[in-house]
Scaffold this motif. Structure first.
Motif, PDB file in Angstrom:
ATOM      1  N   UNK A 111       1.881  11.394 -11.325  1.00  0.00           N
ATOM      2  CA  UNK A 111       1.333  12.668 -11.785  1.00  0.00           C
ATOM      3  C   UNK A 111       2.415  13.723 -12.006  1.00  0.00           C
ATOM      4  N   UNK A 112       3.635  13.430 -11.603  1.00  0.00           N
ATOM      5  CA  UNK A 112       4.725  14.406 -11.763  1.00  0.00           C
ATOM      6  C   UNK A 112       5.084  14.535 -13.240  1.00  0.00           C
ATOM      7  N   UNK A 113       5.372  15.763 -13.649  1.00  0.00           N
ATOM      8  CA  UNK A 113       5.767  15.978 -15.042  1.00  0.00           C
ATOM      9  C   UNK A 113       7.266  15.764 -15.177  1.00  0.00           C
ATOM     10  N   UNK A 114       7.678  15.113 -16.238  1.00  0.00           N
ATOM     11  CA  UNK A 114       9.117  14.888 -16.409  1.00  0.00           C
ATOM     12  C   UNK A 114       9.829  16.215 -16.669  1.00  0.00           C
ATOM     13  N   UNK A 115      11.079  16.300 -16.256  1.00  0.00           N
ATOM     14  CA  UNK A 115      11.826  17.549 -16.475  1.00  0.00           C
ATOM     15  C   UNK A 115      12.089  17.765 -17.967  1.00  0.00           C
ATOM     16  N   UNK A 116      12.229  19.008 -18.309  1.00  0.00           N
ATOM     17  CA  UNK A 116      12.522  19.356 -19.710  1.00  0.00           C
ATOM     18  C   UNK A 116      13.931  18.871 -20.057  1.00  0.00           C
ATOM     19  N   UNK A 117      14.130  18.433 -21.279  1.00  0.00           N
ATOM     20  CA  UNK A 117      15.469  17.968 -21.658  1.00  0.00           C
ATOM     21  C   UNK A 117      16.479  19.128 -21.631  1.00  0.00           C
ATOM     22  N   UNK A 118      17.707  18.799 -21.284  1.00  0.00           N
ATOM     23  CA  UNK A 118      18.772  19.795 -21.212  1.00  0.00           C
ATOM     24  C   UNK A 118      19.230  20.094 -22.638  1.00  0.00           C
ATOM     25  N   UNK A 119      19.285  21.388 -22.957  1.00  0.00           N
ATOM     26  CA  UNK A 119      19.631  21.790 -24.321  1.00  0.00           C
ATOM     27  C   UNK A 119      21.098  21.534 -24.644  1.00  0.00           C
ATOM     28  N   UNK A 120      22.006  21.959 -23.760  1.00  0.00           N
ATOM     29  CA  UNK A 120      23.433  21.788 -23.997  1.00  0.00           C
ATOM     30  C   UNK A 120      24.032  21.026 -22.812  1.00  0.00           C
ATOM     31  N   UNK A 121      23.946  19.696 -22.833  1.00  0.00           N
ATOM     32  CA  UNK A 121      24.492  18.948 -21.688  1.00  0.00           C
ATOM     33  C   UNK A 121      26.013  19.069 -21.655  1.00  0.00           C
ATOM     34  N   UNK A 157       0.834  -1.210   0.000  1.00  0.00           N
ATOM     35  CA  UNK A 157       0.000   0.000   0.000  1.00  0.00           C
ATOM     36  C   UNK A 157       0.865   1.256   0.000  1.00  0.00           C
ATOM     37  N   UNK A 158       1.954   1.246   0.770  1.00  0.00           N
ATOM     38  CA  UNK A 158       2.856   2.404   0.791  1.00  0.00           C
ATOM     39  C   UNK A 158       3.515   2.604  -0.570  1.00  0.00           C
ATOM     40  N   UNK A 159       3.913   1.515  -1.210  1.00  0.00           N
ATOM     41  CA  UNK A 159       4.515   1.614  -2.550  1.00  0.00           C
ATOM     42  C   UNK A 159       3.505   2.130  -3.568  1.00  0.00           C
ATOM     43  N   UNK A 160       2.244   1.731  -3.425  1.00  0.00           N
ATOM     44  CA  UNK A 160       1.201   2.221  -4.332  1.00  0.00           C
ATOM     45  C   UNK A 160       1.005   3.727  -4.164  1.00  0.00           C
ATOM     46  N   UNK A 161       1.095   4.214  -2.898  1.00  0.00           N
ATOM     47  CA  UNK A 161       0.990   5.659  -2.669  1.00  0.00           C
ATOM     48  C   UNK A 161       2.135   6.403  -3.342  1.00  0.00           C
ATOM     49  N   UNK A 162       3.347   5.874  -3.211  1.00  0.00           N
ATOM     50  CA  UNK A 162       4.508   6.518  -3.831  1.00  0.00           C
ATOM     51  C   UNK A 162       4.365   6.500  -5.350  1.00  0.00           C
ATOM     52  N   UNK A 163       3.918   5.365  -5.906  1.00  0.00           N
ATOM     53  CA  UNK A 163       3.724   5.285  -7.352  1.00  0.00           C
ATOM     54  C   UNK A 163       2.692   6.309  -7.815  1.00  0.00           C
ATOM     55  N   UNK A 164       1.592   6.459  -7.056  1.00  0.00           N
ATOM     56  CA  UNK A 164       0.556   7.422  -7.435  1.00  0.00           C
ATOM     57  C   UNK A 164       1.087   8.850  -7.340  1.00  0.00           C
ATOM     58  N   UNK A 165       1.914   9.096  -6.362  1.00  0.00           N
ATOM     59  CA  UNK A 165       2.477  10.442  -6.179  1.00  0.00           C
ATOM     60  C   UNK A 165       3.364  10.823  -7.365  1.00  0.00           C
ATOM     61  N   UNK A 166       4.211   9.897  -7.788  1.00  0.00           N
ATOM     62  CA  UNK A 166       5.138  10.203  -8.872  1.00  0.00           C
ATOM     63  C   UNK A 166       4.531  10.007 -10.256  1.00  0.00           C
TER      64      UNK A 166
END
Length: 176
Positions: A153-163, A142-151
């Motif tokens: 909905x998170x938006x992935x970070x924008x890609x780095x233009x000049x790594x 149940x705790x892992x399911x909460x963490x999965x639900x939390x993440x």
């Protein structure tokens, strides 16, 4: 048979998952080790009393038989309409359950003062331990399911233009 049962119980989360892992010889070494330790502990606790060990063994065998045959009764009851001769098979399973449970109950009552109480105590403690382990795995799930639900909905970070250029000699880390 004990290590195989432990492996199935490990897969079903009634005992730790380590009991379901196979070695390179296709055995469950943790189950074999636990069975060996339990056998030595039984001998030490009973001082090798054959009378007590026979009661311990017979009660657990007939308890196991009764539970297995009861499961068969449930199976045939659920499939009594779909399968030919299911009612006849159900009747046979009910007879088997009645006999096995009857032998268990007679042995329990007749041998209670001669050591059956110890069998009830030990078996009850093992069952309680399995229930606690199962509860732990369910709570963790149940705790892992909460963490999965939390993440989720998170938006992935924008890609780095000049790594920056990779420095293979520097320390690195990966963040998931």
């Amino acid at each position: 048979g004990g290590p195989a049962v432990l492996a199935n119980m490990g897969a079903d989360r009634w005992v730790p998952h380590q009991f379901s892992q196979l070695s390179n010889r296709l055995v469950t070494p943790n189950g074999v080790l636990l069975m060996g330790v339990a056998a030595v502990a039984s001998l030490l606790l009973t001082s090798g009393s054959v009378d007590l060990l026979v009661v311990l063994y017979s009660l657990n065998v007939f308890l196991t038989f009764s539970l297995c045959i009861f499961g068969l009764c449930v199976y045939w009851w659920r499939h009594r309409v779909q399968v030919n001769h299911a009612v006849r098979r159900l009747a046979l399973a009910v007879v088997g359950f009645t006999l096995s449970a009857g032998i268990f109950m007679v042995t329990l009552v007749e041998k209670f003062a001669e050591g059956a109480w110890m069998t009830v105590l030990i078996t009850g403690l093992v069952i309680a331990l399995c229930v606690v382990i199962r509860h732990h795995y369910n709570a963790t799930g149940k705790q892992l399911a909460k963490v999965d639900a939390l993440f989720a909905t998170a938006t992935p970070p924008a890609p780095v233009e000049n790594p920056p250029a990779l420095d293979y000699k520097a320390q690195s880390a990966v963040f998931l």
